[in-house]
Design an enzyme around this catalytic site. Structure first.
Site, PDB file in Angstrom:
ATOM      1  N   ASP A 207       0.850  -1.196   0.000  1.00 28.98           N
ATOM      2  CA  ASP A 207       0.000   0.000   0.000  1.00 28.98           C
ATOM      3  C   ASP A 207       0.883   1.243   0.000  1.00 28.98           C
ATOM      4  O   ASP A 207       1.728   1.415   0.886  1.00 28.98           O
ATOM      5  CB  ASP A 207      -0.924  -0.005   1.218  1.00 28.98           C
ATOM      6  N   ILE A 208       0.710   2.113  -1.013  1.00 21.36           N
ATOM      7  CA  ILE A 208       1.484   3.360  -1.083  1.00 21.36           C
ATOM      8  C   ILE A 208       1.022   4.280   0.035  1.00 21.36           C
ATOM      9  O   ILE A 208      -0.168   4.592   0.158  1.00 21.36           O
ATOM     10  CB  ILE A 208       1.306   4.041  -2.449  1.00 21.36           C
TER      11      ILE A 208
ATOM     12  N   ARG B  31      10.778 -11.570  -9.605  1.00 20.87           N
ATOM     13  CA  ARG B  31      11.199 -12.576 -10.572  1.00 20.87           C
ATOM     14  C   ARG B  31      10.114 -12.864 -11.608  1.00 20.87           C
ATOM     15  O   ARG B  31       8.954 -12.526 -11.415  1.00 20.87           O
ATOM     16  CB  ARG B  31      11.570 -13.879  -9.842  1.00 20.87           C
ATOM     17  N   ASP B  32      10.531 -13.551 -12.673  1.00 15.19           N
ATOM     18  CA  ASP B  32       9.589 -13.889 -13.739  1.00 15.19           C
ATOM     19  C   ASP B  32       8.447 -14.772 -13.233  1.00 15.19           C
ATOM     20  O   ASP B  32       7.316 -14.671 -13.716  1.00 15.19           O
ATOM     21  CB  ASP B  32      10.306 -14.630 -14.866  1.00 15.19           C
TER      22      ASP B  32
ATOM     23  N   GLU C 256      -4.508   2.319  -4.580  1.00  8.60           N
ATOM     24  CA  GLU C 256      -3.047   2.324  -4.400  1.00  8.60           C
ATOM     25  C   GLU C 256      -2.542   1.043  -3.752  1.00  8.60           C
ATOM     26  O   GLU C 256      -1.410   0.988  -3.265  1.00  8.60           O
ATOM     27  CB  GLU C 256      -2.626   3.532  -3.552  1.00  8.60           C
TER      28      GLU C 256
ATOM     29  N   LYS D 288       6.946 -16.919  -5.177  1.00  8.22           N
ATOM     30  CA  LYS D 288       6.982 -18.379  -5.249  1.00  8.22           C
ATOM     31  C   LYS D 288       8.196 -18.969  -4.528  1.00  8.22           C
ATOM     32  O   LYS D 288       9.317 -18.491  -4.659  1.00  8.22           O
ATOM     33  CB  LYS D 288       7.002 -18.817  -6.718  1.00  8.22           C
TER      34      LYS D 288
ATOM     35  N   ASP E  87      -1.920   8.989 -11.053  1.00  5.14           N
ATOM     36  CA  ASP E  87      -1.841   7.879 -12.004  1.00  5.14           C
ATOM     37  C   ASP E  87      -0.403   7.639 -12.449  1.00  5.14           C
ATOM     38  O   ASP E  87       0.026   6.485 -12.620  1.00  5.14           O
ATOM     39  CB  ASP E  87      -2.713   8.175 -13.227  1.00  5.14           C
TER      40      ASP E  87
ATOM     41  N   ASN F  54      -2.970  12.606  -4.571  1.00  4.68           N
ATOM     42  CA  ASN F  54      -4.112  12.961  -5.419  1.00  4.68           C
ATOM     43  C   ASN F  54      -4.652  14.344  -5.091  1.00  4.68           C
ATOM     44  O   ASN F  54      -4.970  15.147  -5.986  1.00  4.68           O
ATOM     45  CB  ASN F  54      -5.228  11.919  -5.268  1.00  4.68           C
TER      46      ASN F  54
ATOM     47  N   HIS G  58      -5.178  13.925  -9.812  1.00  5.87           N
ATOM     48  CA  HIS G  58      -5.296  12.495 -10.083  1.00  5.87           C
ATOM     49  C   HIS G  58      -4.407  12.042 -11.242  1.00  5.87           C
ATOM     50  O   HIS G  58      -3.967  10.885 -11.264  1.00  5.87           O
ATOM     51  CB  HIS G  58      -6.754  12.134 -10.367  1.00  5.87           C
TER      52      HIS G  58
END
Length: 333
Positions: A185-186, A217-218, A228, A235, A202, A193, A198
């Protein structure tokens, strides 16, 4: 003879129809591979997704990992079918790009040289697969950040839930640390904003998502959860490794200067995915860890340990955890 051909054509038609009825990307990949195997039973083949953000190839969602073709897959960036040498006795790998709306989506590798009639059938199959892939992948993407969206998260969590259940029933299956669910969470995003507009907000979200792509990672999965808030599924890592990975990401965000806004921070809560609990409960545990991180001063990473709502994390300006939720100071969002 004609009856046999008509029967085969009818069977192929039914298989292709199955492809257009799928509504899940992982199931689409599995269905496509199943159909290819049915139509070309004597061929070895492999399917890969192309990650546009990280410009790399990875095993198609829902399929096993491969390692045989990474030396040649970038040749598909030309978006043209190719034939390249192979180590197998027949000596060739046929590479087929999966393209829709001029966008490279995936790549199919077939070992050996298909006959002309096989190539015609394969073109039809690839076109159908590409169109369905494009529709499903776009519907699972966030329009602003191009991360996977909340619907895709729910489906992926359900898939992990099923995978872990199957693994638990296989005594000989090697056990792995499993997945970590992280909620990001930012901090003070409402101030961005309100203070800068806004459009600027964005831009922050897009840049934040870009750093996520660069940092994980991929085979990790990245989602925009809403507003936000973001989710990362990491994994095969334990709690301590996830803590280090996420804290490194937190530090990178704090060190980045965002256009007009300058420096921002992110609070993060994470938990080990517990297959004995429904997916929404796992998200709830990560959310509680996030709540504790914000309540303890923001700009930090907390882990839900599972023991009486105890969290661990290195809180800025506070002794090292664990902390209980009751010890976290509630602050306005």
């Amino acid at each position: 003879m004609n009856q046999a051909v008509d029967y085969q054509t009818s069977c192929h038609h039914d298989l292709l129809l199955r492809l257009t009825q799928v509504r899940d990307l992982g199931v689409l990949n599995q269905t496509f591979v199943s159909i290819v195997g049915t139509i070309f039973p004597d061929r070895e083949f492999r399917l890969y997704d192309y990650n546009r953000q990280q410009r790399c190839w990875q095993p198609a969602l829902g399929l096993h990992e491969w390692s045989d073709d990474y030396d040649v897959l970038d040749l598909l960036l030309k978006r043209e079918p190719l034939i390249v040498p192979a180590a197998q006795a027949d000596g060739y790998r046929n590479l087929y790009p999966v393209v829709s709306e001029h966008e490279l989506l995936a790549g199919l590798v077939i070992v050996g040289a298909p006959e002309p009639i096989e190539r015609r059938m394969l073109r039809v199959l690839l076109d159908l697969y590409a169109n369905q892939y494009f529709i499903l992948s776009r519907s699972k993407r966030d329009g602003l950040t191009d991360l996977l969206n909340r619907q895709a998260l729910n489906e992926r969590l359900q898939s992990i839930y099923r995978e872990k259940d199957i693994q638990a029933r296989r005594a000989d299956e090697p056990q792995t640390p499993g997945w970590q669910v992280a909620l990001l969470d930012i901090d003070h995003f409402k101030h961005i904003n309100d203070g800068y507009g806004h459009l600027c907000g964005d831009e922050v979200l897009v840049r934040f998502a870009g750093i996520m792509h660069e940092s994980f990672r991929d085979n990790d999965h990245l989602f925009r959860y809403g507003g936000e808030e973001f989710v990362v599924l990491i994994k095969n890592v334990d709690d301590d490794t996830a803590q280090l990975v996420l804290d490194r990401f937190r530090e990178r965000i704090a060190a980045t200067s965002f256009p007009r806004v300058g420096n921002i921070s992110v609070s993060i809560g994470h938990t080990r995915f517990n297959a004995a609990l429904p997916p929404n409960v796992n998200i709830g545990r990560a959310d509680e860890a996030l709540y504790a991180a914000k309540g303890s001063g923001r700009n930090q990473v907390f882990c839900y340990s599972g023991d009486d709502h105890v969290f661990s994390g290195d809180a800025i300006g506070l002794p090292a955890g664990p902390f209980t939720r009751e010890q976290a100071r509630p602050v306005p969002v």
